[in-house]
Design an enzyme around this catalytic site. Structure first.
Site, PDB file in Angstrom:
ATOM      1  CB  CYS A 341      -0.861   0.178   1.124  1.00 22.74           C
ATOM      2  SG  CYS A 341      -2.464   1.214   1.034  1.00 22.74           S
ATOM      3  CG  HIS A 440      -3.680  -3.542   3.336  1.00 21.27           C
ATOM      4  ND1 HIS A 440      -2.615  -2.903   4.270  1.00 21.27           N
ATOM      5  CD2 HIS A 440      -4.422  -2.311   3.129  1.00 21.27           C
ATOM      6  CE1 HIS A 440      -2.505  -1.574   4.072  1.00 21.27           C
ATOM      7  NE2 HIS A 440      -3.621  -1.100   3.361  1.00 21.27           N
TER       8      HIS A 440
END
Length: 499
Positions: A341, A440
């Site tokens: 991310c 994630h």
């Protein structure tokens, strides 16, 4: 199975003498106890301030702690369990998320003094009412200390919420940090009379040593405060539940270990979704540590740059403290580098923020390890994801939470890390030892962890291969429930909750 399962139960609420006293863990534990005893419990936290979040099946965002508590309760998570989420983006400002969607960035004064508290209170109450119509009992969690007198008028999460819910309140105190008598007595006595009457008991948490040594302390507290001590819970050392507070990460001491793959997670100032690494911490093939020390990073075999709530601020700090250069040197030395991310964005060529989504910094060069460029966008991507690695058909799952969009820079071909279930290609793989992704939870998938460890096969045994992380988590919830059953007066708590 307890015979108490036929009783009608009032909501139960855990509040604290301060932050990090163990409210979240106790809430998860009691969700599991009530599930085991034949009820259909659900967690609720009106307002949560955390950088750890999760995405529901509907693509909405809530605090990760409530997702963990829902998992302990055996139900899908929903934003009604955490209607207001505050994600700090600086020392003074937070992104405000209502019912899973961002509604803007506010500084602390704006939020607590000028944001429509009546409207927020109404939204929180409505979420609780919807949840209570579907589940019973509701296990509520407060936030921080219940004795912040300067914030009581704007409080939507602690004692005013308990009063609205008709909850039986248990005050949780952390004896490990000291001052337990003062913190419990002060927390009780500083309450308005109508709130003080809601406190049905006290749990002393994180006790170390012989429990008999606190017998006199229990009696003294009960005499001082006029409420029963419902349990003295020993410090948890062998039960592993995902933690809400990143404070604990810096306490995990660095030490490289022979015979294991040493993985360093860069300890960013605004690190988010650090539960991405919970599975790695339990893998016997791996020694995982968190650091922003340049020398410690050099001893790692794999360096992971994690998610960040403020990518540009963290990138600036990495360049200032020398960690950025250390990561580049490690890459040149053949170490594996993974960005997740915000970490994926940091590993690219450049991060730009022309709209000021994150703040005043509008442009910074990245570490230059991946041929991507990222532009921050006001619209937030929140979605659950199904995917496969390009060379393995094993189904994998994860989720996305990010503000920016990344693209491959001109002159480079796409080199995706994974293929999404909808056919879209995601992430970037540069050679064999540098990669990035927005996903994630990618490290919760055994097939990806095995892929990451493949270059170190000659050093490690197969003790972690094929390990079922989901089964491990369920076992931990059961062990937590067993621990609480042993050390709290559960029968008395059931009596307190009876209506």
């Amino acid at each position: 199975m307890s015979s108490t399962k036929h009783r009608e139960l009032a909501p139960l609420m855990f509040v604290g003498t301060g932050s990090d006293v163990g409210k979240s863990i106790l809430t998860a534990g009691f969700c599991r106890i009530f599930l085991q005893d034949g009820y259909r419990p659900a967690p609720f936290k009106a307002q949560n301030m955390a950088l750890n979040s999760f995405v529901t099946e509907e693509g909405l965002e809530l605090g990760r702690a409530q997702a963990v508590q829902a998992e302990a309760a055996g139900i899908p998570c929903h934003t009604d369990m955490n209607p207001v989420l505050l994600k700090p983006s600086s020392d003074k400002t937070s992104q405000v998320i209502l019912h899973g969607r961002p509604i803007g960035n506010k500084d602390a004064y704006q939020y607590f003094r000028t944001v429509g508290r009546g409207e927020l209170r109404g939204e929180v109450h409505a979420a609780f009412d919807r949840l209570r119509a579907r589940y019973s009992p509701i296990v509520l969690e407060g936030a921080g200390s219940i004795s912040e007198l300067n914030l009581q008028d704007s409080d939507i999460v602690n004692m005013p919420m308990a009063a609205y819910a008709g909850a039986r309140v248990i005050l949780v105190a952390d004896i490990d940090r000291g001052g337990v008598f003062a913190s419990v007595y002060g927390s009780v006595m500083l309450q308005k009379p109508e709130y003080r009457s809601l406190i049905a008991g006290v749990i002393i948490n994180k006790f170390r040593g012989d429990l008999r040594l606190f017998d006199e302390g229990r009696k003294l507290l009960e005499e001082l405060c006029g409420v029963p001590v419902l349990g003295v819970v020993p410090y948890l050392t062998d039960v592993h539940i995902e933690e809400e507070d990143s404070v604990a990460l810096s306490r995990r001491a660095f030490s490289s270990q022979q015979g294991k793959v040493n993985i360093a997670v860069v300890l960013l100032r605004y690190i988010s979704n650090y539960t991405d690494f919970a599975r790695l911490e339990q893998d016997e093939r791996i020694h995982l540590f968190y650091t922003n020390n340049v020398e410690e990073l050099q001893s790692a075999d794999i360096i992971i740059v994690p998610g960040s709530k403020s990518t540009l601020s963290d990138l600036y700090e990495l360049r200032r403290n020398g960690v950025a250069q250390a990561i580049v040197r490690a890459h040149r030395a053949g170490k594996t580098i993974l960005g997740i991310c915000g970490g994926y964005q940091i590993l690219g060529q450049e991060v730009i923020d022309p709209q000021g989504v994150e703040g005043e910094l509008q442009r910074l060069p990245g570490l230059g390890l991946l041929p991507i460029t990222t532009e921050m966008a006001a619209e937030k991507v929140t979605t659950q994801a199904s995917f496969t690695l390009l060379d393995d058909p094993t189904p994998c799952t994860g989720y996305e939470i990010h503000m920016g969009q990344s693209r491959v820079v001109e002159g480079f071909d796409p080199s995706p890390l994974v293929r999404m279930a909808d056919g879209r290609e995601e992430g970037y793989l540069a050679g064999t030892h540098c990669m990035g992704t927005y996903l994630h939870g990618i490290l919760d998938n055994a097939v990806f962890v095995d892929y990451l460890l493949r270059p170190f096969a000659d050093r490690i045994q197969d003790s972690g291969a094929g390990w079922d992380y989901e089964a491990f988590k369920q076992e931990q919830y059961d062990r937590l429930a067993d621990h609480l059953r042993e050390h709290v007066d559960l029968e008395r708590i059931y009596q307190i909750m009876s209506v």
